[in-house]
Design a protein around this motif. Structure first.
Motif, PDB file in Angstrom:
ATOM      1  N   VAL A 333       0.845  -1.241  -0.130  1.00  0.00           N
ATOM      2  CA  VAL A 333       0.057  -0.174  -0.180  1.00  0.00           C
ATOM      3  C   VAL A 333       0.834   1.077  -0.003  1.00  0.00           C
ATOM      4  CG1 VAL A 333      -1.723   1.249   1.499  1.00  0.00           C
ATOM      5  CG2 VAL A 333      -1.963  -1.254   1.201  1.00  0.00           C
ATOM      6  N   GLN A 334       0.558   2.145  -0.962  1.00  0.00           N
ATOM      7  CA  GLN A 334       1.033   3.431  -1.039  1.00  0.00           C
ATOM      8  C   GLN A 334       0.582   4.720  -0.609  1.00  0.00           C
ATOM      9  OE1 GLN A 334       2.800   2.749  -5.140  1.00  0.00           O
ATOM     10  NE2 GLN A 334       4.951   2.574  -4.055  1.00  0.00           N
ATOM     11  N   ALA A 335       1.058   5.521  -0.140  1.00  0.00           N
ATOM     12  CA  ALA A 335       0.702   7.077  -0.025  1.00  0.00           C
ATOM     13  C   ALA A 335       1.524   7.975  -0.770  1.00  0.00           C
ATOM     14  CB  ALA A 335       0.653   7.343   1.584  1.00  0.00           C
ATOM     15  N   ILE A 336       0.556   8.598  -1.348  1.00  0.00           N
ATOM     16  CA  ILE A 336       1.245   9.651  -2.276  1.00  0.00           C
ATOM     17  C   ILE A 336       0.759  11.091  -1.876  1.00  0.00           C
ATOM     18  CG2 ILE A 336       1.648  10.408  -4.701  1.00  0.00           C
ATOM     19  CD1 ILE A 336       0.445   6.831  -4.157  1.00  0.00           C
ATOM     20  N   GLU A 337       1.583  12.165  -1.732  1.00  0.00           N
ATOM     21  CA  GLU A 337       1.160  13.278  -1.618  1.00  0.00           C
ATOM     22  C   GLU A 337       1.765  14.200  -2.865  1.00  0.00           C
ATOM     23  OE1 GLU A 337      -1.012  16.970   0.121  1.00  0.00           O
ATOM     24  OE2 GLU A 337      -0.751  14.536   0.718  1.00  0.00           O
ATOM     25  N   VAL A 338       0.876  15.020  -3.625  1.00  0.00           N
ATOM     26  CA  VAL A 338       1.224  15.662  -4.658  1.00  0.00           C
ATOM     27  C   VAL A 338       1.397  16.997  -4.652  1.00  0.00           C
ATOM     28  CG1 VAL A 338       0.547  15.965  -7.204  1.00  0.00           C
ATOM     29  CG2 VAL A 338       0.110  13.881  -6.097  1.00  0.00           C
ATOM     30  N   HIS A 365       6.907   3.369   2.033  1.00  0.00           N
ATOM     31  CA  HIS A 365       5.692   3.417   1.183  1.00  0.00           C
ATOM     32  C   HIS A 365       5.133   4.824   0.970  1.00  0.00           C
ATOM     33  CE1 HIS A 365       5.455  -1.247   1.571  1.00  0.00           C
ATOM     34  NE2 HIS A 365       6.516  -0.853   0.851  1.00  0.00           N
ATOM     35  N   ARG A 366       5.754   5.818   1.571  1.00  0.00           N
ATOM     36  CA  ARG A 366       5.348   7.048   1.514  1.00  0.00           C
ATOM     37  C   ARG A 366       6.352   7.962   0.604  1.00  0.00           C
ATOM     38  NH1 ARG A 366       5.597   7.985   8.268  1.00  0.00           N
ATOM     39  NH2 ARG A 366       4.794   5.870   8.937  1.00  0.00           N
ATOM     40  N   CYS A 367       5.108   8.542  -0.367  1.00  0.00           N
ATOM     41  CA  CYS A 367       6.040   9.405  -1.142  1.00  0.00           C
ATOM     42  C   CYS A 367       5.318  10.751  -1.560  1.00  0.00           C
ATOM     43  CB  CYS A 367       5.833   8.458  -2.773  1.00  0.00           C
ATOM     44  SG  CYS A 367       6.532   9.325  -4.123  1.00  0.00           S
ATOM     45  N   VAL A 368       6.312  11.671  -1.742  1.00  0.00           N
ATOM     46  CA  VAL A 368       5.941  13.085  -2.325  1.00  0.00           C
ATOM     47  C   VAL A 368       6.404  13.182  -3.621  1.00  0.00           C
ATOM     48  CG1 VAL A 368       5.798  15.757  -1.941  1.00  0.00           C
ATOM     49  CG2 VAL A 368       6.050  14.014   0.128  1.00  0.00           C
TER      50      VAL A 368
END
Length: 392
Positions: A333-338, A365-368
Motif C-alpha cells: 500500500v502506497q501513500a502519495i502526496e502531490v 511506502h510514503r512518497c511526495v
C-alpha cells in the motif's frame, strides 16, 4: 502517414484472448482502441458499426451478420447493435474455444450493459485510456527530463496528437464537438447541448475538488437529477472519473464525497483555456492539474498492466489529507502526496506521515511527488520527481 505508437496493454489483451472466447476493449473515443485491436489480432477480420450500412445490417439481421462472418472477428463500436451480443454468445458457445471475438466500444455503460445481459462469464475486459507518458517516452516522443511532465500535462495523451502531429488547439475543439454531437446528443439523447458544454467546463473548473452535485447543477443551470445523469455519461464515456474517499471501521469521521478528475489532462487544460506550459504554471488551477496528472497516470499504469486500480484519497474531520492512497497491491500500500512546487519542504509530508503512522503504512511506502529535478530519500518519505513517477 500516421505513426503507430506501441501500447503497453497489448500483451494483456493477447493474454485475455487465450483465456476467454470474447474480449471487450473499452475506452474514450480516439484513444486508439481500433488500432490496438487490429495490431494485437492481425489475423482477425474487422468490421466497424460506425459505418451506417454495416450498422444497419447488424441491426436488421444480427443472426446473419454473425453467422456469415469469419470465426475470428473484431466488431468496432459494438454497442451500436446490442442484439449482436446474444448471437456472439450463441456462436461462441457452439465453438467452445477462446479467442473468437473482440468487441470495442467508447460507451462503457452501453457496452457493459449488453455484455452483462448476454456474455457474463465469457468476456475478458480491458480498458484503453489515452497514451501514458511512459508509452510516449518509449516511442521516442519525449525524454524523461525536467519539464516534460508539464508539457505532457498540457498536451495530453490522445494518440493523434502525436502520430498525426495535430496541434492541441486544433484537435480538442473538434474532439469536444464530435463527442457532444455523436455520443451525447445522438446516442444518449441529450438535447441541451449548450448546457452540456457548460457542464464540461464546470467539471474542469472543479477538477481535483470534492464532488458537489448541488453546486454543479447550480453552475450548469440544470436540475440535480440531470446533472447526476450527465455526470454518469461523462464517466461512462471515459472523460472523467471519481476518486473515492478512504473508508475505515474506526470511529474517526472521514470525508464521504469523492473527488472529480479527468482521464486526460490535455482535455482538462483545453477546457480551462490553458494553451501552453507558460500559461499552465501561472494558472490558478496549476496545482489541481498537476494532481490530476499524477492520479490519472497512476490509474492508467495499473490498467495497462491488466490490473483493476484500487485508488482513493484520505481526508478526515481534522482536515488531514493524503492526495492518493494506492491499495491495488495489498502487500504494498502506497501513500502519495502531490505538490506542484519545484522545491521540496518537510512540511509537505507532515500530514501524510501523521496519517500513515495511524494507518500502518511504512515510511518506505510514503512518497511526495513534486516537480523536483531528481528523486531522493528524505526524512520519513521518498521525494520523487514527476517524470520518475510517470515512468514507473
Amino acid at each position: 502517414m500516421s505513426q503507430f505508437i506501441p501500447r503497453t496493454l497489448d500483451s494483456h489483451l493477447r493474454q485475455l484472448a487465450e483465456w476467454f472466447p470474447v474480449v471487450s476493449l473499452t475506452g474514450p473515443r480516439q484513444s486508439g482502441k481500433s488500432t490496438l485491436a487490429k495490431r494485437s489480432f492481425p489475423d482477425f477480420s474487422y468490421v466497424t458499426l460506425e459505418d451506417p450500412q454495416t450498422r444497419a445490417a447488424a441491426l436488421d439481421d444480427p443472426v446473419s451478420f454473425i453467422r456469415n462472418r469469419p470465426d475470428r472477428l473484431i466488431i468496432d463500436e459494438a454497442q451500436y447493435a446490442p442484439d449482436l451480443f446474444s448471437m456472439v454468445q450463441v456462436v461462441s458457445d457452439e465453438r467452445g474455444r477462446a479467442g473468437q471475438y473482440v468487441l470495442t466500444g467508447s460507451q462503457n455503460f452501453l457496452l457493459m450493459k449488453s455484455i452483462g445481459q448476454s456474455l457474463a462469464g465469457r468476456v475478458g475486459v480491458a480498458k484503453l485510456l489515452p497514451l501514458a507518458f511512459r508509452e510516449l517516452v518509449d516511442a521516442g516522443f519525449a525524454a524523461a527530463t525536467r519539464g516534460d511532465a508539464d508539457s505532457f500535462a498540457v498536451k495530453g495523451g490522445y494518440p493523434r496528437l502525436y502520430s498525426g502531429g495535430i496541434p492541441p488547439e486544433a484537435y480538442f475543439p473538434s474532439y469536444v464537438d464530435t463527442y457532444v454531437e455523436r455520443d451525447v446528443v445522438g446516442l444518449l439523447d441529450v438535447r441541451q447541448k449548450a448546457e452540456f458544454h457548460r457542464m464540461l467546463m464546470v467539471c474542469a473548473q472543479n477538477a481535483g475538488n470534492l464532488l458537489n452535485l448541488t453546486a454543479l447543477a447550480r453552475e450548469t443551470g440544470v436540475s440535480l437529477p440531470t446533472v447526476k445523469s450527465w455526470l454518469s455519461i461523462l464517466e461512462s464515456s471515459y472523460l472523467v472519473f471519481l476518486l473515492r474517499p478512504y473508508h475505515t471501521n474506526a470511529r474517526k469521521r472521514l470525508t464521504k464525497a469523492p473527488k472529480l478528475y479527468f482521464h486526460d489532462t490535455g482535455l482538462l487544460c483545453h477546457l480551462l483555456r490553458i494553451g501552453g506550459v507558460e500559461q499552465l504554471v501561472e494558472h490558478p488551477a496549476f496545482g489541481a492539474v498537476f494532481e490530476n496528472l499524477v492520479v490519472a497516470e497512476t490509474q492508467k499504469r495499473h490498467l495497462n498492466e491488466g490490473k483493476q486500480p484500487d485508488l482513493c484519497f484520505y481526508r478526515d474531520d481534522s482536515k488531514r489529507e493524503i492526495d492518493l492512497l494506492d491499495l491495488t497491491d495489498s502487500t504494498n500500500v502506497q501513500a502519495i502526496e502531490v505538490k506542484s512546487s519545484r522545491t521540496y519542504h518537510d512540511k509537505y509530508a507532515r500530514q501524510m506521515n501523521s496519517v500513515c503512522s495511524e494507518l500502518g503504512i511504512d515510511s518506505a511506502h510514503r512518497c511526495v511527488v513534486a516537480r523536483v529535478e531528481s528523486s531522493y530519500n528524505a526524512k520519513d518519505c521518498t521525494v520523487m520527481s514527476a517524470e520518475d513517477w510517470l515512468m514507473r
